[in-house]
Structures are given as C-alpha cells and as structure tokens.
Enzyme design. Structure first.
Site, PDB file in Angstrom:
ATOM      1  N   HIS A   1     -19.766   7.631  62.697  1.00 30.82           N
ATOM      2  CA  HIS A   1     -20.688   7.250  63.779  1.00 30.82           C
ATOM      3  C   HIS A   1     -21.894   8.173  63.706  1.00 30.82           C
ATOM      4  CE1 HIS A   1     -21.113   5.982  68.292  1.00 30.82           C
ATOM      5  NE2 HIS A   1     -22.307   6.226  67.736  1.00 30.82           N
TER       6      HIS A   1
ATOM      7  N   HIS B   1     -26.227   7.727  63.399  1.00 30.66           N
ATOM      8  CA  HIS B   1     -27.454   6.938  63.291  1.00 30.66           C
ATOM      9  C   HIS B   1     -28.433   7.736  62.433  1.00 30.66           C
ATOM     10  CE1 HIS B   1     -26.168   4.296  66.663  1.00 30.66           C
ATOM     11  NE2 HIS B   1     -25.546   5.399  67.060  1.00 30.66           N
TER      12      HIS B   1
ATOM     13  N   GLU C   1     -19.414   3.203  76.107  1.00 30.68           N
ATOM     14  CA  GLU C   1     -20.129   4.491  76.180  1.00 30.68           C
ATOM     15  C   GLU C   1     -20.638   4.610  77.618  1.00 30.68           C
ATOM     16  OE1 GLU C   1     -23.767   4.708  73.885  1.00 30.68           O
ATOM     17  OE2 GLU C   1     -23.840   6.905  73.968  1.00 30.68           O
TER      18      GLU C   1
ATOM     19  N   ASP D   1     -23.135  11.146  66.078  1.00 29.88           N
ATOM     20  CA  ASP D   1     -24.032  10.187  66.739  1.00 29.88           C
ATOM     21  C   ASP D   1     -25.494  10.401  66.328  1.00 29.88           C
ATOM     22  OD1 ASP D   1     -24.430   7.940  68.271  1.00 29.88           O
ATOM     23  OD2 ASP D   1     -24.072   8.888  70.210  1.00 29.88           O
ATOM     24  N   ASP D   2     -26.196  11.291  67.006  1.00 30.99           N
ATOM     25  CA  ASP D   2     -27.613  11.588  66.716  1.00 30.99           C
ATOM     26  C   ASP D   2     -27.791  13.109  66.681  1.00 30.99           C
ATOM     27  OD1 ASP D   2     -28.884   8.753  67.058  1.00 30.99           O
ATOM     28  OD2 ASP D   2     -27.579   9.024  68.803  1.00 30.99           O
TER      29      ASP D   2
END
Ligand code: HPA
Ligand code: ZN
Length: 330
Positions: free
Chosen positions: A9, A11, A192, A270-271
């Site tokens: 996961h 991005h 989420e 994630d980020d």
C-alpha cells in the site's frame, strides 16, 4: 539488517519528498506556493483525508516528464530497499496526471524506467497497481482503463483511492468487471474514513482480493469474522492513520487488536513523504507503541509476502518467505 518485507500500500505520488518537489519544480519551470522545503513541510498538518489530498494533488504539478516519474520511483525504491522492502506493489493515480495534460504513456513509461531494472538496481521486485479516483465519475474510470490498454503488460491490478465518504465501491462495479475480464487483479481502499459496509461492498460487488486500510471493520464483529474466515488481507498504514486522524495516536492504533482477532494484516506506508515514514519506520513505530513482539513482527512480514501478487513467480515468494523465517532480530 531490517526485517524483509513487502510493501502493498504505497502511492508513488505520495513519495514526493520536499527536496525532490523543489528540484522538479525548478527543472520544469513550475512555481510552488511555498518559499522553501521548510515552508512546505509546515503544510503537512492534516485534519483529515481531504486536507491531505488537497496538497497531494497540488504538488503533482511538478511531475511532467518520463524522467520526473523515473526519478520519483527511483528515490522511493532506494529508500524502501534501505528499510528491508524486498517487494513493492505500487499504486499510481493516472487520472490526476491526465487531467493536467500528462498522458498515461508518460506516467507508465516513466515509472517503468525505474521499476523495470529495480530487482537488479535495488534488490526490490515490483508490481504496478493503477488506481481509479473514486471522487471522479464511473465514466472517467472506464476511460482510464481504456487508456491503459496498451500498457497492460506492466499493470498487475486495479485499485480505488481518493476521497472515500460518499463514494461507495458499487459506483465502480462496471470498471472492475472490465478490469477482471482483462486479467487484472483487484484491490480497493475501504474502511479508512468510510463505513464497514464499504468493505463488504468492495468484496461482494467489486470482487477485490485485498482491502486497503480496512480499519473500520473493527466496528462490525460479523465482518471481522468473515475477513478472518476468508483470510482477506488488510493493508494497514499506521502512521497515515495518525496523520489523517483516523486514530488519535499510535498507542490507540487497533493493529494489535486486529491481529489478536486473527485478521491477516500487513503494515505499509501509504504516502511516506507526507506521513513521517517509510515501511520500516511504520513497522518500528507501531511495534514500539503497541509492544508487538518478535512473533507478531515476523507474522506481519510473512503476511506481506503471502498477500502479495506473486502468483506469477511462486519461486520468488518462497525465497522471500524463507528470508522472513531465517531473520534474526538484533
Ligand atoms: N487514502 C485515499 N486516497 C489516497 C490516499 C489515502 O490514504 N493516499 C493517496 N490517495
Ligand atoms: Zn492509500
């Protein structure tokens, strides 16, 4: 040596560090509304998912050429490798680029310039997951899948991201059916900020094999029981959950309770440029905050490879799993 792990996961646009953002801005003649990297970092204070997304999309203005996407992905792969990532399944958001006049080809070819030689250059195997923006229309998602058709040899799966609440998975039934017919695997962000029902809908209507985040399943015991029984992997992102205020702080993170319930969790970043850490940082921080022992950490690493889309290379998966079992905690 860090624990070997897969990142499922991530991005790629969320790996844009301030230094690289300013470098690309200068290279492309783009003016950012921040004086310097410190001023930009001060904007990394988010109230919720949307306030993050506003900055995430705005900073993409600096990504224009194949070389920009290559540099972005190369920088991520080097950082991930240093934290023990051996395999990365990487999300990208083509609609956010196409809307700015950057074609699918530039994005995919640029990313591929880094991903293609990644096993050799970084010791990290990779897969690409193309996400649809759920706050855009179903028609736009279908057009995006169409634009990706010349590049399907480089794309393993489709995903669903961006603003969740008010954009239930069922809106994308048709494009997920079309993606499956093209041989693409399926995942989706759900639970989420959105309700547990979105998780059920992603499984039943979109046919996804993994749920990204999935945190809010804990509000529905029957759903937890189903996710455990069907061994549906959840790609949990602890530092993201704190920064976007899905949980108040790491010590309150439900990951330990999720593992105790028998859920097949993985830990991801994630980020990472925005949320304060890469895959190893997430595992270290949540492990420390929740007092996870070596057994749990090894389980999380094992899950990451078991949940990865390595069906086309089971030998590689077996090698990674053997690395996890042989790992000695220092
Ligand atoms: N959630 C939803 N969409 C996103 C995220 C996220 O955490 N990061 C980038 N797009
Ligand atoms: Zn995400």
């Amino acid at each position: 040596m860090p624990l070997p792990k897969a990142e499922l996961h991530l991005h790629i646009e969320g790996t844009l560090e301030p230094d690289l953002a300013f470098e690309l801005a200068a290279r492309n003649g783009v003016t950012l509304p921040y004086a310097d990297t410190d001023a930009l970092r001060e904007a990394y204070l988010f109230a919720d998912l949307q306030s993050f997304l506003d900055l995430y999309y705005a900073l993409m203005a600096v990504l224009r050429t194949e070389r920009d996407f290559e540099d972005l992905a190369s920088a991520y792969l080097a950082r991930a490798a240093a934290q023990g990532v051996r395999h990365a399944e990487i999300f990208f958001d083509p609609q956010a680029h196409i809307a700015r006049g950057v074609p699918m080809e530039t994005v995919v070819e640029g990313l591929w310039r880094a991903l293609g030689p990644s096993a050799e250059n970084h010791g990290v195997s990779t897969r690409l997951i193309m996400c649809f923006l759920r706050d855009e229309s179903a028609e736009s998602a279908l057009a995006t899948l169409d634009a990706a058709k010349p590049f399907l040899d480089r794309i393993t799966a489709v995903g669903l991201d961006s603003a969740e609440v008010g954009h239930p998975p069922a809106k994308f039934r048709e494009v997920y059916e079309a993606a499956a017919a093209l041989g693409l695997r399926r995942v989706a962000h759900a639970g989420e900020e959105g309700p547990p029902a979105y998780i059920t809908e992603a499984l039943d209507v979109l046919g996804v094999e993994r749920i990204d985040h999935g945190l809010r399943c804990m509000e529905d015991p029957a759903l937890v029981e189903r996710l455990v029984r069907e061994r549906v992997p959840l790609t949990v992102c602890p530092l993201s959950n704190v920064r976007l205020r899905a949980v108040a702080n790491l010590a309150d993170h439900p990951l330990a309770a999720m593992l105790d319930a028998g859920l097949m969790c993985t830990v991801n970043s994630d980020d990472p440029a925005y949320f304060g850490g890469y895959a190893g940082d997430n595992l270290d921080a949540v492990g420390l905050a929740l007092g996870l022992g070596e057994g749990r950490l090894r389980e999380l690493a094992r899950n990451s490879f078991l949940a990865s889309f390595l069906e086309d290379d089971e030998g590689l998966r077996a090698r990674y799993l053997a690395e996890v079992e042989a790992y000695e905690f220092g």
